[in-house]
Design a protein around this motif. Structure first.
Motif, mmCIF file in Angstrom:
data_model
loop_
_atom_site.group_PDB
_atom_site.id
_atom_site.type_symbol
_atom_site.label_atom_id
_atom_site.label_comp_id
_atom_site.label_asym_id
_atom_site.label_seq_id
_atom_site.Cartn_x
_atom_site.Cartn_y
_atom_site.Cartn_z
ATOM 1 N N GLY A 126 59.734 23.069 34.983
ATOM 2 C CA GLY A 126 61.162 23.289 34.858
ATOM 3 C C GLY A 126 61.648 24.648 35.304
ATOM 4 N N LEU A 127 60.753 25.522 35.721
ATOM 5 C CA LEU A 127 61.137 26.890 36.109
ATOM 6 C C LEU A 127 61.253 26.994 37.614
ATOM 7 N N TYR A 128 62.401 27.447 38.099
ATOM 8 C CA TYR A 128 62.606 27.670 39.534
ATOM 9 C C TYR A 128 62.712 29.178 39.761
ATOM 10 N N ILE A 129 61.834 29.668 40.646
ATOM 11 C CA ILE A 129 61.785 31.101 40.934
ATOM 12 C C ILE A 129 62.269 31.349 42.354
ATOM 13 N N THR A 130 63.319 32.117 42.500
ATOM 14 C CA THR A 130 63.769 32.554 43.820
ATOM 15 C C THR A 130 63.322 33.995 44.039
ATOM 16 N N ALA A 131 63.476 34.481 45.265
ATOM 17 C CA ALA A 131 63.050 35.846 45.566
ATOM 18 C C ALA A 131 63.777 36.869 44.710
ATOM 19 N N GLY A 132 65.039 36.576 44.362
ATOM 20 C CA GLY A 132 65.827 37.543 43.602
ATOM 21 C C GLY A 132 65.794 37.350 42.102
ATOM 22 N N THR A 133 65.018 36.381 41.619
ATOM 23 C CA THR A 133 64.945 36.147 40.177
ATOM 24 C C THR A 133 64.425 37.384 39.452
ATOM 25 N N LYS A 134 65.126 37.814 38.398
ATOM 26 C CA LYS A 134 64.654 38.930 37.574
ATOM 27 C C LYS A 134 63.515 38.441 36.678
ATOM 28 N N VAL A 135 62.389 39.147 36.731
ATOM 29 C CA VAL A 135 61.185 38.744 36.000
ATOM 30 C C VAL A 135 60.756 39.882 35.078
ATOM 31 N N ALA A 136 60.507 39.549 33.816
ATOM 32 C CA ALA A 136 60.020 40.523 32.845
ATOM 33 C C ALA A 136 58.493 40.525 32.864
ATOM 34 N N LEU A 137 57.894 41.661 33.244
ATOM 35 C CA LEU A 137 56.443 41.799 33.281
ATOM 36 C C LEU A 137 55.953 42.193 31.896
ATOM 37 N N LEU A 138 55.045 41.378 31.328
ATOM 38 C CA LEU A 138 54.584 41.569 29.956
ATOM 39 C C LEU A 138 53.140 42.037 29.918
ATOM 40 N N ASP A 139 52.795 42.777 28.849
ATOM 41 C CA ASP A 139 51.403 43.165 28.652
ATOM 42 C C ASP A 139 50.707 42.139 27.767
ATOM 43 N N GLU A 140 49.457 42.467 27.332
ATOM 44 C CA GLU A 140 48.672 41.494 26.562
ATOM 45 C C GLU A 140 49.289 41.192 25.200
ATOM 46 N N GLN A 141 50.100 42.098 24.699
ATOM 47 C CA GLN A 141 50.762 41.882 23.405
ATOM 48 C C GLN A 141 52.174 41.338 23.581
ATOM 49 N N ASN A 142 52.452 40.854 24.799
ATOM 50 C CA ASN A 142 53.764 40.303 25.127
ATOM 51 C C ASN A 142 54.884 41.325 25.006
ATOM 52 N N GLN A 143 54.542 42.587 25.215
ATOM 53 C CA GLN A 143 55.539 43.649 25.213
ATOM 54 C C GLN A 143 56.006 43.920 26.642
ATOM 55 N N LYS A 203 52.989 36.936 33.079
ATOM 56 C CA LYS A 203 51.774 37.541 32.544
ATOM 57 C C LYS A 203 50.682 37.399 33.590
ATOM 58 N N SER A 204 49.666 38.246 33.473
ATOM 59 C CA SER A 204 48.588 38.253 34.450
ATOM 60 C C SER A 204 47.251 38.354 33.757
ATOM 61 N N ASN A 205 46.206 37.862 34.459
ATOM 62 C CA ASN A 205 44.852 38.069 33.960
ATOM 63 C C ASN A 205 44.471 39.537 34.022
ATOM 64 N N LYS A 206 45.114 40.269 34.964
ATOM 65 C CA LYS A 206 44.997 41.717 34.938
ATOM 66 C C LYS A 206 45.892 42.230 33.822
ATOM 67 N N THR A 207 45.705 43.456 33.398
ATOM 68 C CA THR A 207 46.668 44.025 32.468
ATOM 69 C C THR A 207 47.948 44.263 33.229
ATOM 70 N N ALA A 208 49.066 44.160 32.553
ATOM 71 C CA ALA A 208 50.351 44.367 33.204
ATOM 72 C C ALA A 208 50.460 45.783 33.755
ATOM 73 N N ILE A 209 49.827 46.737 33.068
ATOM 74 C CA ILE A 209 49.859 48.121 33.539
ATOM 75 C C ILE A 209 49.146 48.221 34.885
ATOM 76 N N GLU A 210 47.956 47.601 34.988
ATOM 77 C CA GLU A 210 47.212 47.627 36.246
ATOM 78 C C GLU A 210 48.002 46.959 37.359
ATOM 79 N N LEU A 211 48.639 45.822 37.041
ATOM 80 C CA LEU A 211 49.413 45.108 38.045
ATOM 81 C C LEU A 211 50.596 45.963 38.508
ATOM 82 N N ASN A 212 51.279 46.598 37.549
ATOM 83 C CA ASN A 212 52.418 47.450 37.891
ATOM 84 C C ASN A 212 51.987 48.600 38.789
ATOM 85 N N GLU A 213 50.847 49.210 38.477
ATOM 86 C CA GLU A 213 50.347 50.321 39.268
ATOM 87 C C GLU A 213 49.977 49.844 40.673
#
Length: 345
Positions: free
Chosen positions: A282-299, A329-339
């Motif tokens: 049910g989720l449609y993602i466009t290039a401009g969709t705002k996405v919240a990047l979460l860490d392992e604690q869903n922060q 969310k990612s199998n990597k930590t969100a911090i690593e992905l952001n970096e």
């Protein structure tokens, strides 16, 4: 002088009463044919270079078969001999380069190259192809010009036949021209000529693959794969490449889907996905969709646009059931992905 061609094909087609091509079937299109074979066909046709199509009669085709036989290409000569007995119009299409098509025979040759798996989606110049593909009635008696359809329907009824019209479209179904090896197609009418259907692909009843799109296989297609989309290899077991939603491309946009992806029911994407991505149903993602990047604690770590996550592996895209925000969310930590994203940019 040695004749070098980008592509070469001899086909049998359909013309309307004005002699305009409606469609062409090329049983054996060739990509980068051997120079000797190209010369054996180009010479008798008087081909002086460029991209051209030549309408042939049976005698000309028989002469081409002799020239090809003399050049040492027995199987190709036998095919030409068979075509020489055709009661339908014959055409030879020679492409010196991959320029934009300028005729219906050239356009059909490029669609054949895709469905024969000789070129992958977005590997050919298809600029301006739509005006070259006439909108015709695809019927139980083949392609019919729309202006000639009423007379043909009446003629069929008078003679005790039913002329069934399957569709009215610019594109025919792929399986009327080629059935690739190693595939399962539950409803062949939902795969257009020009689709690339890789070995091991299963397309379920509601699956659809447009021209200039497809899957490398193996994989399962249960949704829409639109033009410009190419789905990478996966496995039907253990998180294989399964699409149940919509994969949207088009124009000069290429939407690639990596290996082992899952796009849930009624979901869709407008960005390329890396390997092992999951998009929630049910989720449609466009290039401009705002996405919240979460860490392992869903922060929350960062809010970014979906295009910044394009091509990254091991991502889960979902929608927060309370706030409605799109999250990742990612199998990597969100911090690593952001970096990693920051370093890439």
């Amino acid at each position: 002088m040695t004749t070098q061609l980008f592509s070469l094909a001899i086909g049998v087609g359909t013309q309307n009463q004005q002699g305009q091509w409606l469609e062409i079937f090329y049983p054996q299109p060739l990509l980068n044919p051997p120079a000797a074979l190209a010369e054996a066909i180009a010479g008798p046709l008087g081909h002086a270079g460029g991209n051209h199509s030549y309408k042939l009669d049976a005698c000309q085709l028989a002469s081409l078969a002799e020239a090809v036989q003399a050049a040492g290409y027995k199987a190709e000569a036998e095919l030409l001999q068979r075509l020489s007995h055709s009661a339908k119009p014959l055409v030879a299409t020679l492409l010196e380069n991959d320029a934009a098509p300028t005729s219906t025979p050239e356009a059909y040759l490029k669609l054949h190259l895709l469905s024969h798996r000789l070129v992958k989606p977005h590997g050919l110049n298809l600029s301006g192809i739509f005006p070259l593909l006439p909108n015709v009635a695809w019927t139980s008696e083949g392609a019919i010009d729309l202006g000639e359809l009423p007379d043909r329907q009446l003629e069929a009824r008078i003679n005790g036949r039913l002329l069934e019209v399957f569709s009215v479209d610019k594109f025919p179904k792929m399986t009327d021209y080629v059935v690739p090896s190693g595939v399962r197609l539950a409803d062949s009418a939902r795969i257009r000529l020009g689709a690339y259907v890789g070995e091991g692909t299963t397309v379920m009843h509601e699956g659809f693959i447009n021209f200039n799109a497809g899957t490398a296989g193996p994989g399962m297609i249960e949704g829409r794969v639109s033009a410009g989309v190419f789905v990478g290899k996966g496995s039907d077991l253990g998180g294989g490449c399964s699409t149940m939603g919509t994969l949207s491309g088009g124009g000069n946009i290429v939407i690639s889907v990596g290996e082992g992806c899952l796009i849930g029911a009624n979901a869709g994407i407008g960005i390329p996905l890396g390997d092992r991505n999951i998009v929630e149903s049910g989720l449609y993602i466009t290039a401009g969709t705002k996405v919240a990047l979460l860490d392992e604690q869903n922060q929350l770590v960062k809010v970014l646009k979906a295009r910044e996550l394009a091509g990254q592996p091991d991502l889960l895209f979902r929608r927060n059931s309370q706030s409605g925000a799109v999250e990742c969310k990612s199998n990597k930590t969100a911090i690593e992905l952001n970096e990693a994203l920051h370093a890439h940019n």
